[in-house]
Design a protein around this motif. Structure first.
Motif, PDB file in Angstrom:
ATOM      1  N   THR A 135     -15.317 -14.869 -18.899  1.00  0.00           N
ATOM      2  CA  THR A 135     -15.835 -13.498 -18.895  1.00  0.00           C
ATOM      3  C   THR A 135     -14.759 -12.525 -19.354  1.00  0.00           C
ATOM      4  OG1 THR A 135     -17.347 -13.994 -17.073  1.00  0.00           O
ATOM      5  CG2 THR A 135     -16.838 -11.668 -17.478  1.00  0.00           C
ATOM      6  N   LYS A 136     -15.120 -11.629 -20.258  1.00  0.00           N
ATOM      7  CA  LYS A 136     -14.204 -10.612 -20.749  1.00  0.00           C
ATOM      8  C   LYS A 136     -14.340  -9.343 -19.900  1.00  0.00           C
ATOM      9  CE  LYS A 136     -12.788 -13.127 -24.176  1.00  0.00           C
ATOM     10  NZ  LYS A 136     -11.431 -13.737 -24.127  1.00  0.00           N
ATOM     11  N   SER A 186      -3.107  -8.104 -15.979  1.00  0.00           N
ATOM     12  CA  SER A 186      -3.355  -9.548 -15.974  1.00  0.00           C
ATOM     13  C   SER A 186      -4.830  -9.905 -16.134  1.00  0.00           C
ATOM     14  CB  SER A 186      -2.806 -10.167 -14.690  1.00  0.00           C
ATOM     15  OG  SER A 186      -3.567  -9.775 -13.556  1.00  0.00           O
ATOM     16  N   VAL A 187      -5.738  -8.961 -15.861  1.00  0.00           N
ATOM     17  CA  VAL A 187      -7.167  -9.319 -15.887  1.00  0.00           C
ATOM     18  C   VAL A 187      -7.970  -8.568 -16.942  1.00  0.00           C
ATOM     19  CG1 VAL A 187      -7.151  -9.958 -13.451  1.00  0.00           C
ATOM     20  CG2 VAL A 187      -7.837  -7.638 -14.097  1.00  0.00           C
ATOM     21  N   VAL A 188      -7.480  -7.441 -17.439  1.00  0.00           N
ATOM     22  CA  VAL A 188      -8.250  -6.645 -18.401  1.00  0.00           C
ATOM     23  C   VAL A 188      -8.008  -7.168 -19.812  1.00  0.00           C
ATOM     24  CG1 VAL A 188      -8.602  -4.355 -19.404  1.00  0.00           C
ATOM     25  CG2 VAL A 188      -8.219  -4.601 -16.943  1.00  0.00           C
ATOM     26  N   ASP A 189      -9.109  -7.485 -20.498  1.00  0.00           N
ATOM     27  CA  ASP A 189      -9.007  -8.022 -21.861  1.00  0.00           C
ATOM     28  C   ASP A 189      -9.001  -6.920 -22.917  1.00  0.00           C
ATOM     29  OD1 ASP A 189      -9.272 -11.049 -21.414  1.00  0.00           O
ATOM     30  OD2 ASP A 189     -11.003 -10.270 -20.313  1.00  0.00           O
ATOM     31  N   HIS A 190      -9.769  -5.860 -22.669  1.00  0.00           N
ATOM     32  CA  HIS A 190      -9.876  -4.777 -23.647  1.00  0.00           C
ATOM     33  C   HIS A 190      -9.956  -3.444 -22.908  1.00  0.00           C
ATOM     34  CE1 HIS A 190     -10.810  -7.815 -26.715  1.00  0.00           C
ATOM     35  NE2 HIS A 190     -11.722  -8.299 -25.885  1.00  0.00           N
ATOM     36  N   VAL A 191      -9.352  -2.417 -23.499  1.00  0.00           N
ATOM     37  CA  VAL A 191      -9.452  -1.059 -22.965  1.00  0.00           C
ATOM     38  C   VAL A 191     -10.144  -0.179 -23.995  1.00  0.00           C
ATOM     39  CG1 VAL A 191      -8.173   0.989 -22.206  1.00  0.00           C
ATOM     40  CG2 VAL A 191      -7.400  -1.291 -21.513  1.00  0.00           C
ATOM     41  N   ILE A 192     -11.104   0.596 -23.528  1.00  0.00           N
ATOM     42  CA  ILE A 192     -11.853   1.517 -24.380  1.00  0.00           C
ATOM     43  C   ILE A 192     -11.667   2.926 -23.824  1.00  0.00           C
ATOM     44  CG2 ILE A 192     -14.131   2.116 -25.303  1.00  0.00           C
ATOM     45  CD1 ILE A 192     -14.993  -0.765 -24.556  1.00  0.00           C
ATOM     46  N   GLU A 193     -11.445   3.886 -24.698  1.00  0.00           N
ATOM     47  CA  GLU A 193     -11.360   5.286 -24.288  1.00  0.00           C
ATOM     48  C   GLU A 193     -12.609   6.029 -24.717  1.00  0.00           C
ATOM     49  OE1 GLU A 193      -7.870   7.325 -25.516  1.00  0.00           O
ATOM     50  OE2 GLU A 193      -6.511   5.755 -24.842  1.00  0.00           O
TER      51      GLU A 193
END
Length: 256
Positions: A135-136, A186-193
């Protein structure tokens, strides 16, 4: 948390939602609690907190300043401080949402979570990576207040400008020693603003298409999903709607 364990008086700080939960728990358990809130707290959140009979202090123009004031009061030895995010037990409590997601969905490709102090995304993300590593995890940050997102890029806690945002529940900075930063990294694959216009459109979509009235911090997660829907649209995505304690006047201006 405060190193003082002798005092039975508790203090916490919040933009509102954590304060509501803490006030409810204090009322149920018969504990003496003080909640420090920013001066611009949403009136509905303020009234709900007060309804549980706890003491309320209004301090500062944003949540980070309220947190600092709560920590300063705890440093006198009069209170034990409960962080709204920088506390393993708070994170563990929020992590139970991850367990609920896995109980209800056989397969989850993506989870979209609004990012504030990082307790929610750290908890949910840790559970998903343990039990569903494929899961992403998408962290969604408000452009107007993005302390965690910028700190993740820098690899350490950084100060950022905090402007007014519809996603008030995720506004504010991080403790310099926050355990949520390494956890989130360690757990977040992508950040969106997402900007305020994108949050506003997500609020309208939830109201008019899903018949759901939520607060801006919840709509922020949907706004993030909308920005990458072309990439993830074929998978199973979960959007965590993290609160519905909205400002009535603000919501009227958006929806009417």
């Amino acid at each position: 948390m405060s190193s003082n364990t002798s005092s039975t008086k508790l203090i916490t700080a919040s933009s509102g939602n954590h304060g509501i939960g803490a006030a409810f728990a204090a009322h149920a358990l018969g504990k003496d609690l003080t909640v420090v809130l920013p001066e611009n707290v949403v009136p509905m959140k303020l009234e709900r907190i007060k309804s549980y009979g706890v003491e309320v202090i209004l301090h500062g123009s944003e949540t980070g300043l309220a947190e600092q004031h709560g920590q300063q009061l705890a440093a006198t030895g009069e209170y034990n401080y409960i962080s709204p995010y920088n506390d393993p037990e708070i994170i563990a409590g929020q992590a139970t949402i991850g367990l609920e997601i896995l109980e209800q969905c056989q397969k989850v490709d993506n989870v979209f979570i609004s990012m504030g102090g990082g307790g929610l995304i750290s908890g949910i993300g840790a559970v998903m990576k343990k039990f569903s590593p494929r899961t992403k995890i998408y962290g969604v940050s408000a452009t107007s207040s993005k302390a965690l997102a910028e700190s993740m890029v820098a690899g350490h806690v950084v100060e950022v400008e905090h402007r007014d945002t519809l996603a008030d529940a995720v506004a504010g900075g991080l403790d310099s020693n926050s355990i949520t930063l390494p956890l989130a990294m360690s757990v977040v694959d992508h950040v969106i603003e997402c900007n305020e216009s994108e949050i506003r459109e997500a609020l309208r979509a939830l109201a008019f298409e899903e018949n759901m009235i939520v607060e801006g911090s919840a709509a922020l997660a949907l706004a993030g999903f909308n920005k990458v829907i072309a990439d993830v649209g074929q998978g199973t995505s979960v959007i965590v709607l993290c609160g519905a304690n909205f400002d009535l006047d603000v919501m009227k201006s958006i929806l009417l």
